[in-house]
Design a protein around this motif. Structure first.
Motif, PDB file in Angstrom:
ATOM      1  N   LEU A 376       0.830  -1.206   0.000  1.00 41.87           N
ATOM      2  CA  LEU A 376       0.000   0.000   0.000  1.00 41.87           C
ATOM      3  C   LEU A 376       0.865   1.255   0.000  1.00 41.87           C
ATOM      4  N   ALA A 377       1.927   1.261   0.788  1.00 46.21           N
ATOM      5  CA  ALA A 377       2.791   2.436   0.877  1.00 46.21           C
ATOM      6  C   ALA A 377       3.456   2.748  -0.456  1.00 46.21           C
ATOM      7  N   ALA A 378       3.714   1.722  -1.253  1.00 47.39           N
ATOM      8  CA  ALA A 378       4.363   1.943  -2.552  1.00 47.39           C
ATOM      9  C   ALA A 378       3.512   2.815  -3.462  1.00 47.39           C
ATOM     10  N   ARG A 379       2.200   2.849  -3.224  1.00 51.31           N
ATOM     11  CA  ARG A 379       1.321   3.697  -4.030  1.00 51.31           C
ATOM     12  C   ARG A 379       1.287   5.128  -3.513  1.00 51.31           C
ATOM     13  N   HIS A 380       1.999   5.394  -2.427  1.00 48.75           N
ATOM     14  CA  HIS A 380       2.013   6.723  -1.803  1.00 48.75           C
ATOM     15  C   HIS A 380       3.457   7.219  -1.672  1.00 48.75           C
ATOM     16  N   SER A 381       4.185   7.220  -2.768  1.00 46.99           N
ATOM     17  CA  SER A 381       5.589   7.626  -2.715  1.00 46.99           C
ATOM     18  C   SER A 381       5.744   9.084  -3.139  1.00 46.99           C
ATOM     19  N   TRP A 382       6.818   9.737  -2.677  1.00 46.10           N
ATOM     20  CA  TRP A 382       7.072  11.119  -3.071  1.00 46.10           C
ATOM     21  C   TRP A 382       7.348  11.267  -4.559  1.00 46.10           C
ATOM     22  N   PRO A 383       8.074  10.343  -5.219  1.00 46.31           N
ATOM     23  CA  PRO A 383       8.200  10.468  -6.677  1.00 46.31           C
ATOM     24  C   PRO A 383       6.850  10.477  -7.389  1.00 46.31           C
ATOM     25  N   ARG A 384       5.901   9.658  -6.914  1.00 49.30           N
ATOM     26  CA  ARG A 384       4.570   9.667  -7.524  1.00 49.30           C
ATOM     27  C   ARG A 384       3.855  10.996  -7.278  1.00 49.30           C
ATOM     28  N   VAL A 385       3.981  11.529  -6.069  1.00 52.13           N
ATOM     29  CA  VAL A 385       3.359  12.814  -5.747  1.00 52.13           C
ATOM     30  C   VAL A 385       3.946  13.916  -6.625  1.00 52.13           C
ATOM     31  N   ALA A 386       5.277  13.937  -6.760  1.00 50.44           N
ATOM     32  CA  ALA A 386       5.924  14.960  -7.584  1.00 50.44           C
ATOM     33  C   ALA A 386       5.511  14.837  -9.040  1.00 50.44           C
ATOM     34  N   ALA A 387       5.465  13.606  -9.560  1.00 48.91           N
ATOM     35  CA  ALA A 387       5.088  13.402 -10.959  1.00 48.91           C
ATOM     36  C   ALA A 387       3.659  13.875 -11.212  1.00 48.91           C
ATOM     37  N   ALA A 388       2.760  13.618 -10.262  1.00 48.11           N
ATOM     38  CA  ALA A 388       1.380  14.067 -10.411  1.00 48.11           C
ATOM     39  C   ALA A 388       1.295  15.589 -10.451  1.00 48.11           C
ATOM     40  N   HIS A 389       2.115  16.253  -9.619  1.00 47.40           N
ATOM     41  CA  HIS A 389       2.128  17.713  -9.626  1.00 47.40           C
ATOM     42  C   HIS A 389       2.691  18.257 -10.935  1.00 47.40           C
ATOM     43  N   ARG A 390       3.774  17.658 -11.411  1.00 44.90           N
ATOM     44  CA  ARG A 390       4.333  18.153 -12.673  1.00 44.90           C
ATOM     45  C   ARG A 390       3.312  17.989 -13.808  1.00 44.90           C
ATOM     46  N   THR A 391       2.640  16.863 -13.849  1.00 44.01           N
ATOM     47  CA  THR A 391       1.617  16.655 -14.873  1.00 44.01           C
ATOM     48  C   THR A 391       0.523  17.713 -14.776  1.00 44.01           C
ATOM     49  N   LEU A 392       0.111  18.034 -13.556  1.00 40.72           N
ATOM     50  CA  LEU A 392      -0.900  19.070 -13.345  1.00 40.72           C
ATOM     51  C   LEU A 392      -0.403  20.416 -13.861  1.00 40.72           C
ATOM     52  N   TYR A 393       0.828  20.800 -13.496  1.00 38.28           N
ATOM     53  CA  TYR A 393       1.375  22.084 -13.944  1.00 38.28           C
ATOM     54  C   TYR A 393       1.463  22.127 -15.474  1.00 38.28           C
ATOM     55  N   GLU A 394       1.935  21.047 -16.072  1.00 39.65           N
ATOM     56  CA  GLU A 394       2.061  21.006 -17.531  1.00 39.65           C
ATOM     57  C   GLU A 394       0.703  21.161 -18.209  1.00 39.65           C
ATOM     58  N   SER A 395      -0.333  20.579 -17.601  1.00 39.09           N
ATOM     59  CA  SER A 395      -1.664  20.684 -18.203  1.00 39.09           C
ATOM     60  C   SER A 395      -2.150  22.128 -18.224  1.00 39.09           C
ATOM     61  N   LEU A 396      -1.693  22.930 -17.256  1.00 33.71           N
ATOM     62  CA  LEU A 396      -2.093  24.334 -17.204  1.00 33.71           C
ATOM     63  C   LEU A 396      -1.264  25.215 -18.125  1.00 33.71           C
ATOM     64  N   LEU A 397      -0.047  24.771 -18.435  1.00 33.81           N
ATOM     65  CA  LEU A 397       0.885  25.611 -19.192  1.00 33.81           C
ATOM     66  C   LEU A 397       1.027  25.206 -20.647  1.00 33.81           C
ATOM     67  N   THR A 398       0.487  24.058 -21.002  1.00 31.88           N
ATOM     68  CA  THR A 398       0.572  23.608 -22.393  1.00 31.88           C
ATOM     69  C   THR A 398      -0.610  24.165 -23.168  1.00 31.88           C
ATOM     70  N   PRO A 399      -0.351  24.903 -24.235  1.00 34.24           N
ATOM     71  CA  PRO A 399      -1.474  25.476 -24.996  1.00 34.24           C
ATOM     72  C   PRO A 399      -2.288  24.399 -25.683  1.00 34.24           C
ATOM     73  N   PRO A 400      -3.580  24.617 -25.859  1.00 29.96           N
ATOM     74  CA  PRO A 400      -4.407  23.622 -26.556  1.00 29.96           C
ATOM     75  C   PRO A 400      -3.979  23.528 -28.010  1.00 29.96           C
ATOM     76  N   PRO A 401      -4.188  22.387 -28.644  1.00 32.34           N
ATOM     77  CA  PRO A 401      -3.798  22.236 -30.060  1.00 32.34           C
ATOM     78  C   PRO A 401      -4.599  23.186 -30.940  1.00 32.34           C
ATOM     79  N   ALA A 402      -3.927  23.705 -31.966  1.00 38.39           N
ATOM     80  CA  ALA A 402      -4.585  24.650 -32.883  1.00 38.39           C
ATOM     81  C   ALA A 402      -5.610  23.905 -33.730  1.00 38.39           C
ATOM     82  N   ASP A 403      -6.698  24.588 -34.042  1.00 42.50           N
ATOM     83  CA  ASP A 403      -7.723  24.001 -34.904  1.00 42.50           C
ATOM     84  C   ASP A 403      -7.181  23.864 -36.321  1.00 42.50           C
TER      85      ASP A 403
END
Length: 404
Positions: A376-403
């Motif tokens: 259970l603890a393996a699913r709650h690691s700091w690398p996983r927490v950091a990766a989730a945050h980076r993905t969140l930040y990237e989703s906010l900073l990556t522009p949507p694809p052009a039409d």
């Protein structure tokens, strides 16, 4: 980059990490922020800490000037993302930090992490019927002011908080990122049992129980001490190691000293004073050693235990078989009888003693719980927490694809 620009894949992101003023040894959120900032740095995110108020607070400051100053420092940083860590206790139940979105420049998206939610309001005398239209229109939130309404994403650590935010605000930008352990395994298992027992004056086969976390009246340490006479009747060498400090944001120094004295007197009254050791705040490596030395962990919180507890995750990460009290609504992410064993009732010393006795008397149960705890603890690691945050930040900073 800076001030909300687009981010290319693999590019370093700059985040203004806004948080409360308490040092990590006195505040669980402060400890979380320190570990998150370090983990983000290893994942290509430059997180710059911006405390609201002085981290070693003296006299002569107040929340409004501290909030204004924090906003000025964020503006000077020109970050890609502004990320506010929020719990009302972190800001001593002041409403001023909720004004931060009004003080920041447009551009950088705002993210708010809710460490506590669903039970507080400022001002507290305003009835629910007046809050609801403000929250549904995303104008104001009773707990966080403008933080939740103005946030591009709201991070929660558990499903209950996610449901509460969606219920109040209708927000669809809620992201669940589970907590990680307060203390990771420092690899001091070899020889830990002998070293800790020698320091405590214990025999090699004497049972050792461990409580870990800030010591506070809601953590059930009273009931744990009251359970010791029954446990020691059959195991005279049993000892309890209470690992953690008393002084915290939730228990200021004067109250902490009084509570420490109360527990000392309680242990003496029950004839177990020599069996209880309060370590105070310890460096992470020594916490890890203490948990490796213990035979069982006990977390008899008066409201029950869930995976919102960094202390529980720390015990699981050390493979420590642990007895926990159960909340009114059990946590589906914490399988009772698999990763932990349940204490049958809260605020009940006899129930604590029964659960601990079952653990100590059943080596096979301890081995099974320890193995599942590590999984259970393996699913709650700091690398996983950091990766989730980076993905969140990237989703906010990556522009949507052009039409096309």
């Amino acid at each position: 980059m800076g001030n909300g620009g687009a981010v290319a894949e693999g590019e370093r992101i700059r985040v203004a990490m806004v948080h409360g003023p308490a040092p990590a040894e006195h505040d669980g959120v402060g400890d979380y922020v320190g570990r998150l900032v370090a983990a983000l740095g290893r994942d290509g995110v430059e997180a710059v800490r911006v405390p609201v108020g002085p981290e070693r607070a003296g006299t002569g400051w107040s929340w409004l000037p501290a909030t204004l100053d924090a906003a000025r420092r964020v503006r000077r940083l020109r970050p890609d993302v502004v990320h506010v860590q929020f719990a009302p206790s972190v800001y001593r139940f002041s409403g001023f930090p909720g004004l931060l979105p009004l003080l920041l420049e447009a551009g950088a998206p705002l993210v708010t992490t809710l460490h506590e939610y669903g039970w507080w309001a400022v001002p507290g005398w305003v009835p629910d019927r007046l809050w609801r239209p403000l929250e549904r229109r995303r104008l104001w939130d009773r707990e966080t002011g403008r933080l939740v309404p103005a946030s591009a994403r709201v991070v929660v650590t558990n499903g209950a908080h996610a449901c509460q935010v969606r219920l109040r605000t209708g927000a669809d930008g809620v992201v669940e990122v589970p907590l990680a352990p307060n203390v990771v395994d420092h690899g001091r298992a070899a020889g830990a049992r002998a070293r800790v027992r020698a320091a405590l004056g214990m025999g090699p086969r004497d049972p050792l129980l461990a409580f870990f976390g800030f010591v506070h009246p809601v953590k059930g340490v009273r009931q744990l001490i009251e359970a010791l006479p029954a446990l020691r009747a059959a195991r005279p060498g049993l000892r309890l190691l209470v690992v953690g400090g008393f002084t915290s944001q939730a228990l200021p120094e004067r109250e902490a000293l009084a509570f420490h004295a109360e527990l000392d007197a309680l242990a003496a009254r029950h004839g177990v004073a020599e069996a209880v050791t309060f370590t105070g705040h310890l460096p992470a490596a020594r916490v890890s050693e203490a948990l490796h030395a213990a035979d069982a962990g006990v977390l008899p919180f008066t409201a029950g235990v869930t995976t919102k507890s960094g202390a529980l995750l720390t015990m699981l990460a050390h493979g420590l078989p642990t007895a926990v009290t159960v909340p009114d609504e059990p946590d589906p992410a914490l399988p009772l009888g698999e990763a932990v064993t349940a204490v049958a009732a809260r605020r009940d010393p006899e129930a604590v003693a029964d659960a601990v006795a079952r653990l100590l008397d059943d080596p096979a149960l301890r081995r099974r719980l320890a193995a599942e705890a590590l999984r259970l603890a393996a699913r709650h690691s700091w690398p996983r927490v950091a990766a989730a945050h980076r993905t969140l930040y990237e989703s906010l900073l990556t522009p949507p694809p052009a039409d096309d």
